[in-house]
Design a protein around this motif. Structure first.
Motif, mmCIF file in Angstrom:
data_model
loop_
_atom_site.group_PDB
_atom_site.id
_atom_site.type_symbol
_atom_site.label_atom_id
_atom_site.label_comp_id
_atom_site.label_asym_id
_atom_site.label_seq_id
_atom_site.Cartn_x
_atom_site.Cartn_y
_atom_site.Cartn_z
ATOM 1 N N LEU A 1 0.836 -1.206 0.000
ATOM 2 C CA LEU A 1 0.000 0.000 0.000
ATOM 3 C C LEU A 1 0.868 1.251 0.000
ATOM 4 O O LEU A 1 0.581 2.225 -0.698
ATOM 5 N N LEU B 1 -7.495 2.802 0.144
ATOM 6 C CA LEU B 1 -6.423 1.818 0.204
ATOM 7 C C LEU B 1 -6.191 1.314 1.626
ATOM 8 O O LEU B 1 -5.070 1.008 1.995
ATOM 9 N N CYS C 1 -1.493 -0.932 -6.599
ATOM 10 C CA CYS C 1 -1.313 -1.798 -5.430
ATOM 11 C C CYS C 1 -1.594 -3.259 -5.811
ATOM 12 O O CYS C 1 -0.859 -4.161 -5.411
#
Lengths: 372, 299
Positions: free
Chosen positions: A339, B154, B188
């Motif tokens: 991330l 995220l 990601c």
């Protein structure tokens, strides 16, 4: 006129080149201080005081052509080292030396300095390690290869070859006298390498790791410098083991790094080596999805394997190559690290943010132009 | 968890053992196809698409369940016009089983409602995520399609639910903010070893070409910088009727079946059904619980 790559021969320029790249000569070698005088100013200073990966003292000396005092300076440095080795830890605290670790003298030479270099190597100086730098030029930049000369026989051979080369005789590689029985032996003979220094507490683990390497495949070779060993198979790197302080740190081509603390760690490292080998050798040929999921280092290695590559696999490898995979190995990465790595770069912002992405009918033309 | 390949055992043939031990390529037990709806930015229309596509898939004869994983800010139950007694809060609190939390909506699909306005749900730990993984596995045994309405952004919890899926429908708008946020999620995903395929759905487009053009741009950037191909699922036009719909009204696909938006939604349903059929023909070796637990371990 074609200019060949030549290492600078003046001591200062050679030292400035070498001192900034000591780690390229030996893993973990770091410069602590420069210009160590250990002969009361009579013979000149030793170029550098360095610390190796095990915390030992290393006196770095340069062999420069015409240096008549080099042999005397090396002998003096050897005696000095024998007298004060353990005291360095206290006398030079910034060196963070490890008491009890034997000190060494590292003599670095080049081909033009072969005469003086050979003379020093022939002297019975305890703890003397010698290497020569072989310069070459690639992509417009000069680099050097390190050739270790560990024994008096090796140094004599180097001297002999260098002298012949000077006399106009082409220097060729000396053929091995006996037929090679395995690629590993060939590699060992072709690449004289210093003994791998393993912390005593980890010696058993390194032996176990070596035993695993031997059993993976007969073409697996283990090579490297004094504090590092690279495990490779047919030119594909499977893993690496380094001495860092009192520990052995192993990293595999699958992207997993770990300290080798017990046999269980060695076994896990062996698992990773095997996985890397299986992919490099394309033994997992039926499992396309898994092979797509392998980290880049292994994938690249697998695509470069030349032995049993079918046409279909060639195409796959070519496609992967054409895609220009830029991803980092992700197998050992945590989710949080992924991330954190997802932050957009300015180039990505720029590519996404061009007006074409939000405009109306103009978009088509603009995008078509971009694609062309 | 690493396999013991037996490399430390003496004797030859351990490589043969390794190859023999490799898991055979057998399909896992019949399990639902898991599809996650994700986005980088909030408000792109994930819940709208999830509910309407769930209804569309139900109309085509599939057993569909929607799991609202927009932890703490869930609203799929509102769009379904349902008022379930129990929600994700009860499930993850250990007070109710997944079968008790599961409710049936008036329009066909089943629903596991997420809690709304519950801050504790926004900070779920590994233990809670493991409970969710188990619950999803139980649902996957009972249904054909499991649609997960994920939280935007995220956050690790959100990413774990996305990575539990076989396909992720990335919902975005043609705006630059939504595009960059969607790309961050794609980037990601590109770093994961086991990841779902990415299907792009562009919501609120002002003309038919804009959806495809948005996809082209995002696809090109994704391919160039993240080396991850994405697929185009379709686009849904901007329609004031969507935002003007009130609570209690039927979802768009049923309430206004003739409008342009519903036609576009039916197109998306068809494309998604094709993906589902494809996945059922070639199921992966691991189920949703295993995929999710892998990610939880990496957390």
């Amino acid at each position: 006129m074609i200019r060949g790559p030549v290492l600078p021969q003046l001591r200062d320029s050679l030292w400035s080149l070498v001192s900034s790249r000591l780690d390229c000569i030996e893993s973990g070698l770091t410069l602590v201080l420069e210009s160590l005088d250990c002969s009361d100013g009579e013979l000149g200073p030793v170029e550098g005081l360095a610390r190796d990966a095990a915390g030992g003292v290393v006196l770095v000396m340069l062999a420069v052509e015409g240096d008549a005092l080099l042999s005397a300076r090396a002998l003096s440095a050897g005696r000095f080292l024998a007298r004060v080795n353990d005291s360095f830890a206290l006398a030079v605290p910034e060196g963070n030396f490890c008491p009890g670790t034997p000190g060494r003298i590292l003599l670095i030479g080049t081909e033009p300095s072969a005469t003086v270099f050979g003379e020093v190597c022939a002297l019975p100086i305890p703890g003397l390690h010698a290497c020569t730098l072989e310069p070459f030029r690639i992509a417009g930049r000069e680099r050097f290869a390190v050739c270790w000369i560990a024994t008096p026989q090796d140094s004599a051979r180097f001297l002999d070859v260098a002298m012949h080369a000077r006399d106009g005789i082409e220097a060729t590689e000396v053929e091995p006298t006996e037929a090679a029985t395995s690629p590993a032996e060939v590699a060992t003979r072709a690449l004289p390498q210093p003994e791998f220094v393993v912390p005593p507490a980890r010696a058993r683990l390194w032996e176990a790791a070596l035993s695993i390497c031997e059993r993976i495949d007969s073409a697996v070779i283990v090579h490297g410098d004094r504090f590092s060993r690279t495990i490779s198979w047919n030119g594909n790197v499977l893993g690496n083991v380094r001495t860092v302080g009192g520990d052995l740190v192993a990293s595999s081509a699958t992207g997993v790094a770990r300290d080798l603390r017990d046999l269980r760690d060695v076994r896990r490292f062996g698992d990773q080596l095997l996985r890397a080998f299986v992919h490099c050798a394309q033994l997992d040929i039926g499992n396309d999805r898994d092979s797509d999921q392998q980290p880049n280092s292994v994938r690249t290695a697998a695509s470069s394997t030349s032995g049993a590559v079918t046409a279909g696999n060639d195409r796959t490898a070519a496609t992967r190559h054409a895609v220009g995979d830029r991803r980092e190995p992700a197998s050992g990465e945590t989710l949080r690290a992924s991330l954190a790595e997802s932050k957009l770069t300015p180039e990505e912002y720029s590519a996404l943010g061009e007006p074409a992405s939000v405009a109306g009918p103009i978009i088509e033309g603009s995008l078509a132009k971009d694609r062309s | 968890m690493e396999l013991d390949l037996g490399v430390d055992r003496p004797g030859r043939g351990f490589l043969r053992r390794l190859l023999r031990r490799a898991p055979p390529e057998q399909p896992c037990r019949k399990e639902a196809t898991v599809i996650a709806f994700a986005s980088g930015k909030g408000g792109t229309g994930k819940s709208f698409l999830t509910t309407n596509l769930a209804i569309g898939l139900h109309q085509r004869g599939l057993r569909v369940v929607v799991v609202d994983c927009d932890f703490g800010l869930a609203n799929a139950h509102l769009l379904f016009g349902a008022n379930p007694r129990y929600s994700m809060q009860h499930l993850l609190g250990g007070q109710r089983t997944i079968h008790e939390v599961l409710s049936t909506t008036p329009f066909g699909p089943s629903l596991v409602a997420g809690g709304s306005g519950i801050s504790s749900l926004a900070e779920l730990g590994a233990k809670h995520m493991q409970m969710l993984a188990r619950a999803l596995s139980q649902l996957a045994d009972r249904f054909d399609v499991l649609l997960i309405d994920c939280a935007a952004g995220l956050a690790p919890q959100s990413m774990i639910t996305v990575l539990a899926a076989q396909h992720v429908v990335m919902v975005t708008n043609p705006e630059i903010a939504a595009l960059t946020d969607a790309y961050a999620v794609i980037k990601c995903l590109s770093r994961q070893i086991e990841r779902p395929t990415v299907q792009l759905a562009v919501n609120r487009v002002t003309n038919a070409q804009l959806g495809r053009a948005t996809y082209d741009r995002l696809s090109e950037v994704s391919r160039r910088f993240a080396s991850l191909p994405i697929h185009y699922l379709g686009a849904v036009p901007e329609d004031p009727a969507v935002s003007h719909r009130r609570l209690g009204q039927a979802p768009m696909l049923l309430g206004m079946p003739e409008c342009e938006t519903s036609s576009a939604l039916q197109g998306l349903v068809g494309a998604l059904e094709a993906k589902i059929l494809e996945t059922r023909m070639f199921p992966g070796a691991r189920g949703v619980e295993a995929r999710m637990l892998t990610q939880i371990r990496r957390w």
